[in-house]
Motif scaffolding. Structure first.
Motif, PDB file in Angstrom:
ATOM      1  N   ALA A  44       0.847  -1.193   0.000  1.00 41.68           N
ATOM      2  CA  ALA A  44       0.000   0.000   0.000  1.00 41.68           C
ATOM      3  C   ALA A  44       0.884   1.245   0.000  1.00 41.68           C
ATOM      4  CB  ALA A  44      -0.919  -0.008   1.219  1.00 41.68           C
ATOM      5  N   SER A  45       0.530   2.205  -0.821  1.00 39.05           N
ATOM      6  CA  SER A  45       1.225   3.489  -0.991  1.00 39.05           C
ATOM      7  C   SER A  45       2.674   3.361  -1.475  1.00 39.05           C
ATOM      8  CB  SER A  45       1.152   4.349   0.283  1.00 39.05           C
ATOM      9  OG  SER A  45       1.977   3.820   1.293  1.00 39.05           O
ATOM     10  N   GLU A  46       3.047   2.195  -1.970  1.00 47.82           N
ATOM     11  CA  GLU A  46       4.386   2.020  -2.539  1.00 47.82           C
ATOM     12  C   GLU A  46       4.415   2.534  -3.979  1.00 47.82           C
ATOM     13  OE1 GLU A  46       7.826  -1.418  -2.787  1.00 47.82           O
ATOM     14  OE2 GLU A  46       5.754  -2.085  -2.844  1.00 47.82           O
ATOM     15  N   ARG A  47       5.602   2.977  -4.411  1.00 47.62           N
ATOM     16  CA  ARG A  47       5.805   3.386  -5.809  1.00 47.62           C
ATOM     17  C   ARG A  47       6.650   2.324  -6.505  1.00 47.62           C
ATOM     18  NH1 ARG A  47       5.063   9.514  -4.637  1.00 47.62           N
ATOM     19  NH2 ARG A  47       2.936   9.213  -3.948  1.00 47.62           N
ATOM     20  N   TYR A  48       6.127   1.777  -7.594  1.00 48.97           N
ATOM     21  CA  TYR A  48       6.651   0.549  -8.184  1.00 48.97           C
ATOM     22  C   TYR A  48       6.783   0.724  -9.688  1.00 48.97           C
ATOM     23  CZ  TYR A  48       7.276  -4.566  -7.888  1.00 48.97           C
ATOM     24  OH  TYR A  48       7.797  -5.836  -7.880  1.00 48.97           O
ATOM     25  N   ALA A  49       7.769   0.077 -10.284  1.00 48.33           N
ATOM     26  CA  ALA A  49       7.900   0.134 -11.743  1.00 48.33           C
ATOM     27  C   ALA A  49       7.914  -1.269 -12.329  1.00 48.33           C
ATOM     28  CB  ALA A  49       9.186   0.859 -12.153  1.00 48.33           C
ATOM     29  N   VAL A  50       7.283  -1.431 -13.484  1.00 46.34           N
ATOM     30  CA  VAL A  50       7.427  -2.641 -14.284  1.00 46.34           C
ATOM     31  C   VAL A  50       8.106  -2.210 -15.574  1.00 46.34           C
ATOM     32  CG1 VAL A  50       6.262  -4.516 -15.483  1.00 46.34           C
ATOM     33  CG2 VAL A  50       5.367  -3.702 -13.300  1.00 46.34           C
ATOM     34  N   LEU A  51       9.313  -2.733 -15.769  1.00 48.96           N
ATOM     35  CA  LEU A  51      10.136  -2.332 -16.907  1.00 48.96           C
ATOM     36  C   LEU A  51      10.257  -3.478 -17.908  1.00 48.96           C
ATOM     37  CD1 LEU A  51      13.138  -0.589 -15.122  1.00 48.96           C
ATOM     38  CD2 LEU A  51      11.446   0.517 -16.569  1.00 48.96           C
ATOM     39  N   GLY A  52      10.576  -3.112 -19.124  1.00 49.39           N
ATOM     40  CA  GLY A  52      10.836  -4.136 -20.127  1.00 49.39           C
ATOM     41  C   GLY A  52      10.802  -3.515 -21.504  1.00 49.39           C
ATOM     42  N   SER A  53      11.445  -4.194 -22.442  1.00 48.48           N
ATOM     43  CA  SER A  53      11.444  -3.689 -23.811  1.00 48.48           C
ATOM     44  C   SER A  53      10.055  -3.905 -24.404  1.00 48.48           C
ATOM     45  CB  SER A  53      12.495  -4.426 -24.640  1.00 48.48           C
ATOM     46  OG  SER A  53      12.329  -5.818 -24.462  1.00 48.48           O
ATOM     47  N   ASN A  54       9.807  -3.341 -25.568  1.00 44.82           N
ATOM     48  CA  ASN A  54       8.520  -3.544 -26.223  1.00 44.82           C
ATOM     49  C   ASN A  54       8.329  -5.027 -26.495  1.00 44.82           C
ATOM     50  OD1 ASN A  54       8.046  -0.809 -26.216  1.00 44.82           O
ATOM     51  ND2 ASN A  54       9.074  -0.491 -28.160  1.00 44.82           N
ATOM     52  N   GLY A  55       7.099  -5.514 -26.271  1.00 45.81           N
ATOM     53  CA  GLY A  55       6.849  -6.932 -26.464  1.00 45.81           C
ATOM     54  C   GLY A  55       7.213  -7.775 -25.256  1.00 45.81           C
ATOM     55  N   PHE A 185       0.249   3.832 -14.321  1.00 43.93           N
ATOM     56  CA  PHE A 185       0.664   4.772 -15.363  1.00 43.93           C
ATOM     57  C   PHE A 185       1.220   3.994 -16.549  1.00 43.93           C
ATOM     58  CE2 PHE A 185       1.382   7.455 -11.476  1.00 43.93           C
ATOM     59  CZ  PHE A 185       0.349   8.344 -11.722  1.00 43.93           C
ATOM     60  N   ASP A 186       0.589   4.164 -17.703  1.00 52.33           N
ATOM     61  CA  ASP A 186       0.971   3.408 -18.892  1.00 52.33           C
ATOM     62  C   ASP A 186       1.965   4.213 -19.731  1.00 52.33           C
ATOM     63  OD1 ASP A 186       1.164   1.719 -21.010  1.00 52.33           O
ATOM     64  OD2 ASP A 186      -0.925   1.876 -21.646  1.00 52.33           O
ATOM     65  N   GLU A 187       3.246   3.898 -19.610  1.00 55.37           N
ATOM     66  CA  GLU A 187       4.325   4.577 -20.352  1.00 55.37           C
ATOM     67  C   GLU A 187       4.129   6.093 -20.445  1.00 55.37           C
ATOM     68  OE1 GLU A 187       5.746   2.739 -23.887  1.00 55.37           O
ATOM     69  OE2 GLU A 187       6.037   0.825 -22.857  1.00 55.37           O
ATOM     70  N   PRO A 188       4.051   6.779 -19.306  1.00 54.51           N
ATOM     71  CA  PRO A 188       3.787   8.222 -19.353  1.00 54.51           C
ATOM     72  C   PRO A 188       4.902   9.030 -20.013  1.00 54.51           C
ATOM     73  CG  PRO A 188       4.376   7.555 -17.128  1.00 54.51           C
ATOM     74  CD  PRO A 188       4.204   6.293 -17.915  1.00 54.51           C
ATOM     75  N   ALA A 189       6.110   8.474 -20.091  1.00 49.45           N
ATOM     76  CA  ALA A 189       7.228   9.244 -20.663  1.00 49.45           C
ATOM     77  C   ALA A 189       7.310   9.134 -22.191  1.00 49.45           C
ATOM     78  CB  ALA A 189       8.550   8.781 -20.046  1.00 49.45           C
ATOM     79  N   ALA A 190       6.482   8.283 -22.782  1.00 46.60           N
ATOM     80  CA  ALA A 190       6.584   8.044 -24.236  1.00 46.60           C
ATOM     81  C   ALA A 190       6.410   9.349 -25.021  1.00 46.60           C
ATOM     82  CB  ALA A 190       5.530   7.022 -24.670  1.00 46.60           C
ATOM     83  N   GLY A 191       7.389   9.640 -25.848  1.00 53.15           N
ATOM     84  CA  GLY A 191       7.299  10.785 -26.749  1.00 53.15           C
ATOM     85  C   GLY A 191       7.478  12.148 -26.106  1.00 53.15           C
ATOM     86  N   GLY A 212      -0.308   4.951  -3.875  1.00 54.79           N
ATOM     87  CA  GLY A 212       0.695   4.093  -4.493  1.00 54.79           C
ATOM     88  C   GLY A 212       0.534   4.144  -6.004  1.00 54.79           C
ATOM     89  N   TYR A 213       1.591   3.804  -6.720  1.00 55.22           N
ATOM     90  CA  TYR A 213       1.432   3.702  -8.178  1.00 55.22           C
ATOM     91  C   TYR A 213       2.377   2.672  -8.764  1.00 55.22           C
ATOM     92  CZ  TYR A 213       5.293   7.213  -8.542  1.00 55.22           C
ATOM     93  OH  TYR A 213       6.471   7.913  -8.446  1.00 55.22           O
ATOM     94  N   ILE A 214       1.972   2.206  -9.929  1.00 52.42           N
ATOM     95  CA  ILE A 214       2.827   1.329 -10.724  1.00 52.42           C
ATOM     96  C   ILE A 214       3.035   2.036 -12.050  1.00 52.42           C
ATOM     97  CG2 ILE A 214       3.111  -0.928 -11.800  1.00 52.42           C
ATOM     98  CD1 ILE A 214       1.011  -1.990  -9.844  1.00 52.42           C
ATOM     99  N   ILE A 215       4.279   2.260 -12.402  1.00 50.77           N
ATOM    100  CA  ILE A 215       4.577   2.882 -13.683  1.00 50.77           C
ATOM    101  C   ILE A 215       5.118   1.795 -14.602  1.00 50.77           C
ATOM    102  CG2 ILE A 215       6.797   3.686 -12.741  1.00 50.77           C
ATOM    103  CD1 ILE A 215       6.665   6.037 -14.659  1.00 50.77           C
ATOM    104  N   ILE A 216       4.415   1.610 -15.718  1.00 50.63           N
ATOM    105  CA  ILE A 216       4.880   0.656 -16.722  1.00 50.63           C
ATOM    106  C   ILE A 216       5.645   1.487 -17.724  1.00 50.63           C
ATOM    107  CG2 ILE A 216       4.102  -0.686 -18.697  1.00 50.63           C
ATOM    108  CD1 ILE A 216       2.466  -2.256 -17.012  1.00 50.63           C
TER     109      ILE A 216
END
Length: 266
Positions: A44-55, A185-191, A212-216
């Motif tokens: 709860a209230s953690e900030r998390y990232a899921v990283l990976g190349s396209n696909g 958050f779905d790839e907010p930095a794209a472009g 909390g959030y998860i940034i993909i």
């Protein structure tokens, strides 16, 4: 248990345990496994990232969490409750929000009006365009969201005049409507331009602590800057979990990102 500890527990209930648990989540499209046996927890209230190349399977994973596409195997728990087969609307009621890659903004309306409608939509369970003038609570909430989205100076600008990055900020502001507990958050930095990327980092770091959030994200640099823990995916599976520092120093992760395009950016 005495009354004080019950009250304390009620007050901190949102902060105990996990916001999200994934247990062996898989999603197949015919013979293709888009995601294969993915498990991790976000506190709860953690900030998390899921990283990976396209696909790598990030989008399929997102859809399993939001309910847009159900997993073909595994379980999804939201704040301790099994939501694996619940539709998106039920997950939203339990405090989950997401941003979309494709913009869902009303382009002809102002920034303020978009946020106002987001607040109304969450409060009423639908969009309501009537009696706007009398709804002071929604107007006040919209003002708060303007601040969090760092767009107060553009409150009365039509969305069509915003830059790409400012539209992304507005989408995040809209996702903040109605007291969410976990945002995807779905790839907010794209472009985004370099200046817009800086603004995005400031915005994410400035969000209320209890959310909390998860940034993909495809973008290592942004993601590692704004989270406490990271899961890296590759070909639909979990490659590793760790802190931003551990992920940065991980030779497997470096190999994937280097092998793909020389450095951490598109």
């Amino acid at each position: 248990m005495n009354a004080t500890s019950i009250a304390t527990r009620a007050a901190t209930g949102f902060n105990s345990g996990n916001a999200l648990e994934l247990h062996g989540v898989s999603r197949s499209f015919g013979a293709l496994k888009a995601i294969d046996d993915v498990s991790f927890n976000v506190a709860a209230s953690e900030r998390y990232a899921v990283l990976g190349s396209n696909g790598a399977g990030k989008t399929s994973l997102f859809n399993a969490i939001t309910g847009d596409f159900l997993p073909t195997a595994g379980r999804v728990l939201l704040f301790g409750e099994d939501v694996t087969v619940l539709p998106p609307q039920e997950r939203i009621r339990r405090g989950l929000r997401r941003t979309y890659q494709s913009s869902l903004l009303f382009r002809d309306l102002t920034v303020r009006d978009n946020l106002f409608l987001a607040v109304r939509g969450v409060n009423r369970g639908r969009f309501s365009f009537f009696r706007a003038k009398t709804d002071d609570a929604s107007a006040a909430s919209a003002r708060d969201l303007l601040e969090h989205a760092r767009l107060a100076h553009l409150a009365d600008a039509p969305v069509s005049e915003l830059s790409h990055g400012q539209q992304r900020q507005l989408e995040i502001g809209m996702a903040l409507a109605g007291a969410p507990r976990l945002i995807l958050f779905d790839e907010p930095a794209a472009g985004l331009s370099p200046a817009e990327r800086k603004e995005l980092v400031a915005l994410l770091k400035g969000l209320p602590q209890h959310i909390g959030y998860i940034i993909i994200e495809h973008d290592l640099e942004i993601a590692l800057n704004v989270v406490e823990r990271v899961t890296v995916m590759h070909n639909g599976r979990v490659l590793c979990h760790g802190t931003p520092r551990e992920i940065e120093d991980n030779p497997q992760v470096q190999a994937i990102y280097m092998g793909e395009h020389g450095h951490g950016h598109h």
